[in-house]
Each structure stands twice: as C-alpha cells, then as structure tokens.
Design an enzyme around this catalytic site. Structure first.
Site, PDB file in Angstrom:
ATOM      1  N   ARG A   1       0.811  -1.218   0.000  1.00 62.96           N
ATOM      2  CA  ARG A   1       0.000   0.000   0.000  1.00 62.96           C
ATOM      3  C   ARG A   1       0.842   1.264   0.000  1.00 62.96           C
ATOM      4  NH1 ARG A   1      -5.185  -2.090   1.520  1.00 62.96           N
ATOM      5  NH2 ARG A   1      -6.708  -0.568   1.984  1.00 62.96           N
TER       6      ARG A   1
ATOM      7  N   ARG B   1     -21.598  -0.642  -1.358  1.00 62.44           N
ATOM      8  CA  ARG B   1     -21.044  -1.649  -0.445  1.00 62.44           C
ATOM      9  C   ARG B   1     -21.395  -1.303   0.999  1.00 62.44           C
ATOM     10  NH1 ARG B   1     -14.686  -2.658  -0.676  1.00 62.44           N
ATOM     11  NH2 ARG B   1     -14.567  -0.826   0.637  1.00 62.44           N
TER      12      ARG B   1
HETATM   13  P1  AMP Z   1      -9.009  -3.023   2.728  1.00 61.64           P
HETATM   14  O1  AMP Z   1      -9.959  -4.103   3.143  1.00 61.64           O
HETATM   15  O2  AMP Z   1      -7.882  -3.519   1.887  1.00 61.64           O
HETATM   16  O3  AMP Z   1      -9.709  -1.829   2.141  1.00 61.64           O
HETATM   17  O4  AMP Z   1      -8.317  -2.506   4.090  1.00 61.64           O
HETATM   18  C1  AMP Z   1      -9.073  -1.936   5.138  1.00 61.64           C
HETATM   19  C2  AMP Z   1      -8.156  -1.141   6.048  1.00 61.64           C
HETATM   20  O5  AMP Z   1      -7.164  -2.027   6.621  1.00 61.64           O
HETATM   21  C3  AMP Z   1      -7.347  -0.041   5.379  1.00 61.64           C
HETATM   22  O6  AMP Z   1      -8.066   1.167   5.245  1.00 61.64           O
HETATM   23  C4  AMP Z   1      -6.163   0.092   6.336  1.00 61.64           C
HETATM   24  O7  AMP Z   1      -6.535   0.792   7.514  1.00 61.64           O
HETATM   25  C5  AMP Z   1      -5.922  -1.361   6.729  1.00 61.64           C
HETATM   26  N1  AMP Z   1      -4.958  -2.018   5.807  1.00 61.64           N
HETATM   27  C6  AMP Z   1      -5.210  -3.026   4.919  1.00 61.64           C
HETATM   28  N2  AMP Z   1      -4.104  -3.371   4.255  1.00 61.64           N
HETATM   29  C7  AMP Z   1      -3.118  -2.558   4.715  1.00 61.64           C
HETATM   30  C8  AMP Z   1      -1.741  -2.407   4.409  1.00 61.64           C
HETATM   31  N3  AMP Z   1      -1.149  -3.139   3.453  1.00 61.64           N
HETATM   32  N4  AMP Z   1      -1.041  -1.466   5.099  1.00 61.64           N
HETATM   33  C9  AMP Z   1      -1.614  -0.710   6.048  1.00 61.64           C
HETATM   34  N5  AMP Z   1      -2.908  -0.782   6.385  1.00 61.64           N
HETATM   35  C10 AMP Z   1      -3.666  -1.709   5.731  1.00 61.64           C
END
Ligand code: AMP
Length: 191
Positions: free
Chosen positions: A88, A127
């Site tokens: 990310r 969603r």
């Molecule tokens: P997602 O389901 O991928 O949209 O992730 C939801 C939340 O989890 C994000 O908004 C971040 O707060 C955290 N998150 C997920 N993947 C990462 C990552 N690779 N690095 C840091 N935070 C993460």
C-alpha cells in the site's frame, strides 16, 4: 501463480480476487481481511489496528508485514497466492520484495484495476449499504481515497518500473472484467 491485485478502495479487487481464487485454485490473501479478523478476535494487535482502520488510515508497516509473513508461510500459499491490499506504499513494496526473496517465491505479476473515481465513490456507497463496513462511512471513505492517492498510487509505478505491471479496465460487467484479468496474467502460468 503469485500475483498482486492493485486498485483503489472499491475498485473490485476483493471480488476479482475471489473469482481468481476459484479459477486458479490458490489462496486469496487480503491484508484488510487479516486485520479485520484480528480486530474481531480482540488480539492486542487487532485492538491497536482498530482505531487506525476506523479512521481510514494505514496500519503500521511492521504490524501488517508480520501478519502477511505468517500467512504466506502457511502451506496453502506454497502453490501461489493472490495478494489484495498489499503493498500500500513504497516501503511495503520493498518489504514485499525482500519477504518473497526470503521465501524463494518471487512475484509473477501485478494487475491494476482501473476505475474512474466517480464510480469508486458510487460503488463504495453501495457496499456500505450492503455490508455495513465501519470504514465505509463518507468521511472515512474520503480519507481512504486521499491516502490511496498519496501513498498507494506510486505502488503501480514501482511495479511498472520493475516490468511487472498490467493494467485492466475495471468498468463493466463482472464477467467481462474477470475475462480481462485472466487475459492479463502471464499465459505460461495459467495453462
Ligand atoms: P481493505 O480491506 O484492503 O480496504 O483494508 C481496510 C483497512 O485495513 C485499510 O483502510 C487500512 O486501515 C488497513 N490495511 C489493509 N491493508 C493494509 C496495508 N497493506 N497497510 C496498512 N494498512 C492496511
């Protein structure tokens, strides 16, 4: 096949990853799912991550890398994986490369789903109504999109520089997008 799926929040990464998981018979590893599971389980790490996630910001690189390494070391990931939500930022790109080198499992390809931002906002609103995710509120979504533009967009350029990026049009019917994603994979590995 070892691949990374890239795209803004709401670009359809999770949906496409689930389909690829069936098609390629390899696990879908989502760092967001791993973090949400830790939050649900109430682990110390989950408690730490929760506030950051609810604010739409990025959890610390160390925490996410530790969770990812643990997951990638599980036997089912030895035959390949679909990584969703990682890397990310640029620090995570370097960490991923080092981790995969340590595991002797270099990445094959990074697929980016291209979706215009008006549509992203619409999809996330849909969603939110369906899944009730805590970080799908309008304020948090704005912050997640800001963080994406600032920290995650450079990740695509990183994969382009190392010759692993393929961009796919992420607009249209699910089936059509799926077909485009499959066509963008290195064919020698899907045969
Ligand atoms: P997602 O389901 O991928 O949209 O992730 C939801 C939340 O989890 C994000 O908004 C971040 O707060 C955290 N998150 C997920 N993947 C990462 C990552 N690779 N690095 C840091 N935070 C993460």
């Amino acid at each position: 096949m070892r691949l990374v799926l890239l795209g803004a929040p709401g670009s359809g990464k999770g949906t496409q990853a689930e389909r690829l998981k069936q098609q390629l018979a390899i696990p879908h590893i989502s760092t967001g799912d791993l973090l949400r599971a830790a939050v649900r389980a109430g682990t110390p790490l989950g408690l730490k991550a929760k506030a950051v996630m609810d604010a739409g910001q990025l959890v610390s690189d160390d925490i996410v890398l530790g969770m990812l390494e643990e997951r990638l070391r599980q036997p089912d990931a030895a035959s390949g994986f679909i990584l969703d939500g990682y890397p990310r930022n640029l620090a995570q790109c370097a960490a991923l490369q080092a981790l995969l080198e340590r595991l002797g499992q270099p990445l094959d390809v990074a697929i980016k789903l291209d979706v215009p931002s008006e549509l992203i906002v619409e999809r996330i609103a849909g969603r939110a109504a369906k899944e009730g995710r805590k970080d799908d509120t309008p304020e948090t979504v704005r912050e997640r999109l800001r963080v994406y533009a600032e920290q995650t967009e450079p990740v695509a350029s990183y994969f382009e520089r190392i010759g692993k990026l393929r961009c796919v049009d992420g607009v249209g019917e699910l089936e059509d997008i799926s077909r485009r994603v499959l066509a963008a994979l290195p064919q020698t590995l899907t045969a």
